[in-house]
Scaffold this motif. Sequence first.
Motif, PDB file in Angstrom:
ATOM      1  N   LEU A  15     117.008 -12.272  51.120  1.00  0.00           N
ATOM      2  CA  LEU A  15     116.374 -11.941  52.399  1.00  0.00           C
ATOM      3  C   LEU A  15     117.363 -11.149  53.258  1.00  0.00           C
ATOM      4  CD1 LEU A  15     114.667 -15.348  53.288  1.00  0.00           C
ATOM      5  CD2 LEU A  15     113.558 -13.311  52.378  1.00  0.00           C
ATOM      6  N   ALA A  58     113.505 -19.489  56.662  1.00  0.00           N
ATOM      7  CA  ALA A  58     113.091 -18.108  56.366  1.00  0.00           C
ATOM      8  C   ALA A  58     112.031 -17.628  57.356  1.00  0.00           C
ATOM      9  CB  ALA A  58     112.562 -18.023  54.935  1.00  0.00           C
ATOM     10  N   SER A  90     112.466  -7.722  52.848  1.00  0.00           N
ATOM     11  CA  SER A  90     112.627  -9.175  53.015  1.00  0.00           C
ATOM     12  C   SER A  90     111.273  -9.880  53.105  1.00  0.00           C
ATOM     13  CB  SER A  90     113.444  -9.467  54.282  1.00  0.00           C
ATOM     14  OG  SER A  90     114.696  -8.828  54.223  1.00  0.00           O
ATOM     15  N   ASN A 125     112.054 -22.832  53.521  1.00  0.00           N
ATOM     16  CA  ASN A 125     110.967 -21.970  53.988  1.00  0.00           C
ATOM     17  C   ASN A 125     110.902 -21.865  55.509  1.00  0.00           C
ATOM     18  OD1 ASN A 125     110.005 -21.156  51.504  1.00  0.00           O
ATOM     19  ND2 ASN A 125     108.629 -22.919  51.274  1.00  0.00           N
ATOM     20  N   GLU A 166     120.388 -17.783  58.135  1.00  0.00           N
ATOM     21  CA  GLU A 166     120.531 -17.216  56.789  1.00  0.00           C
ATOM     22  C   GLU A 166     121.711 -17.844  56.053  1.00  0.00           C
ATOM     23  OE1 GLU A 166     122.293 -13.133  55.381  1.00  0.00           O
ATOM     24  OE2 GLU A 166     120.271 -12.766  56.166  1.00  0.00           O
ATOM     25  N   MET A 208     112.284 -14.494  59.965  1.00  0.00           N
ATOM     26  CA  MET A 208     111.282 -13.423  60.004  1.00  0.00           C
ATOM     27  C   MET A 208     110.781 -13.188  61.429  1.00  0.00           C
ATOM     28  SD  MET A 208     107.528 -13.205  58.211  1.00  0.00           S
ATOM     29  CE  MET A 208     108.093 -13.747  56.615  1.00  0.00           C
ATOM     30  N   TYR A 248     110.053 -12.775  50.632  1.00  0.00           N
ATOM     31  CA  TYR A 248     109.623 -14.089  51.147  1.00  0.00           C
ATOM     32  C   TYR A 248     108.299 -14.518  50.508  1.00  0.00           C
ATOM     33  CZ  TYR A 248     107.985 -17.665  54.396  1.00  0.00           C
ATOM     34  OH  TYR A 248     107.498 -18.837  54.940  1.00  0.00           O
TER      35      TYR A 248
END
Length: 706
Positions: free
Chosen positions: A174, A112, A160, A109, A103, A116, A164
Amino acid sequence: MKHELKLKIGNMTCVNCSNAIEKVCAKIDGVEDVSVSYVNSSGVFLLKDLSLEAKIKEKIKALGFEILHEEQNLYEFKLKELKNMKTKLIMSIILSSIVMYFEMFVQGNVSALIQMFLSMIAIFYCGKGFFIHALKGLKHKNLDMNTLISLGAFTSFIYSFFVYFEVFSKDGYLYFSGGAMIVSFVLLGKYLEEKAKFKSLEYQNKLKNIDIKKANIILEDASIKSIPSAFVKENDVILVKEGESVVADGVIIAGEAEVDVSFLTGEFLPLLKKQDDEILAGSVLINGSLKIKVNKKAIESSLEQIKDLVFKAGNVKTPLANLANKISAYFVACIIVLSLFVFVFWYFKEGVNAAFLHACATLLISCPCALGLATPIAIVSALANGARNFILVKNPAVLENLASIKLAIFDKTGTLSQDDLSVYKHNLTQEDFQKLTQIENLSSHPIAKAFIKELNINLNLQGKLSVLVGSGLLYEENEDKYLIGNEKLMLENSVDIQKSKQFLQEFEDQAPICLYFAKNNICLGGVCLKNELKNEAKNLIANLKQKGIKSIILSGDNKKSVTKIANELNVDEYYSDLKPEQKLDFIKEKIKKEKVLFIGDGINDAPALNLASASISFSKASELAKKSGDLILIKDDLSLIAYCFELSQRTKNIIKLNLFWAFVYNALCIPIAAGLVPFISLSPHLAALAMCFSSVTVVVNSLRLR
């Protein structure tokens, strides 16, 4: 007939878990009362019919908790639970740290997506216990700490997730790391709390490990028979050898040994026990061997009483605990509603991102656990402290109200004074005194006990003994007739006692109980007996006076005897020749004005012990008195009463400090989390950390009582 069911319950994560079990099980038809302790991981259920046991277990399992079988050791279960929690904690911290690294330092992407995926494992695997308990609680309309944690972590992840996939806006932040860190911090707090709470189980585990299954009984023909210890009864003579444990309370009649009593006192140095010494069940012989005459059933021993009281103590709800539990029951629902208001307020003021942050922080910082833990852990710790100092706390609520007592009422005989008499003076010849002692040894009357310890005598008497109720004894041997008794008996038999009476009157103030000895209606002389004060009585009364507590003596004994004791103790108010109902009426009048402590040991004291605001009895007391007392002194030592007051005051202070901390913490932190305090802002994971440490603080503070 009512039945008592005891269960060991695993997987409870907070005090609201125990409240949920109580709430659900209390609704079952036939369940009269329920008391579940999160601290002790146990429950006590009062049932009309034992067939309800299966239904209760089914309800508890449906809530997501585990029933431990009798052969399972709660200590071992907790140890295993701690290891599992530690594994998930370490895993969660590692995953959260990786998510936070991506983070802060890796954009894009792919970053991220990694956040996740890893946060999903941290939240829904490491923290799955919170979600399971929350969902099962909702099914039974129960909201608890798990609800708040689950909502906080879940909303962090879902928010989040939507950001996203650009459901809200492209500029949203996020908070995958926030959700993962929430679980990590909560697990850290729970781990520290459980580890601290684990210490309160150490004393219980030590007691449970004293497993005495067999006893060696010495039969009348001197042979030895091994039987299950549960069947040892009063007056049995048992043989205990080196390395063995004593199965029942009793008195040593032969032998000498060093004994380990650390199970009770925590004292690591052994005690030397010899003939005529009392010994408690659970004591372990380090060397030597003992013959012990049992004075109560093995299942009624001090050890079994302590085990039972330790089990029940955490389940008993005291007034302060009931107040905290009532608040906790509505607290979670209020916090959820407050969080919705916070979300709406900040949504219209600064947008969805600020609304999410403040609402989530409000959910997570609120801690009903600190409120629920404030009393029970302090009570369990105080109970262990008391047991190590020879005090059994039968009713834990007494630890709250003993500190506010201002009037102490005492029985006399057996409480302030020794429960046996001793010979003070006599004017008999040595031969006549020995004859008197021989005859008295045939009687079981309390007065006879005063003579038993006087001489080593030959008890081979051939005559006939008759008890003259309320007067004395008649002993007939060959053609001689002996009378032993009071003045009334002598006058009824035309015995001239004037000379002996003048002698005994000289010692009336020191020894007010007199009896005469006559042979064939000729007075041989008289004996005056005294009832001595217990060694610690004067110090106790003085100690109570320093605390501002007034002492009163209520006794069924004669006025001279009571006056003598009262004068020695500097007690101004005292009453003699009282019947049990008169004692009861006296206390009824006093408790209308103030809280009253009653200390007694006789069968006739039981009603007064029951009625008083707080009551203390002794392990030597009658069974009825012991059942009626709130506190039982295992050791016949009056200085322990002063210690009871100190323990009560310290316990009450710690409980108040715990409750004060819990209330102040929530009063200060909720407005900060809601964003109502300028220049201070809390992210959800910091709010979760603060919530956890509020519980840990309460637990650690309570453990000071140990």
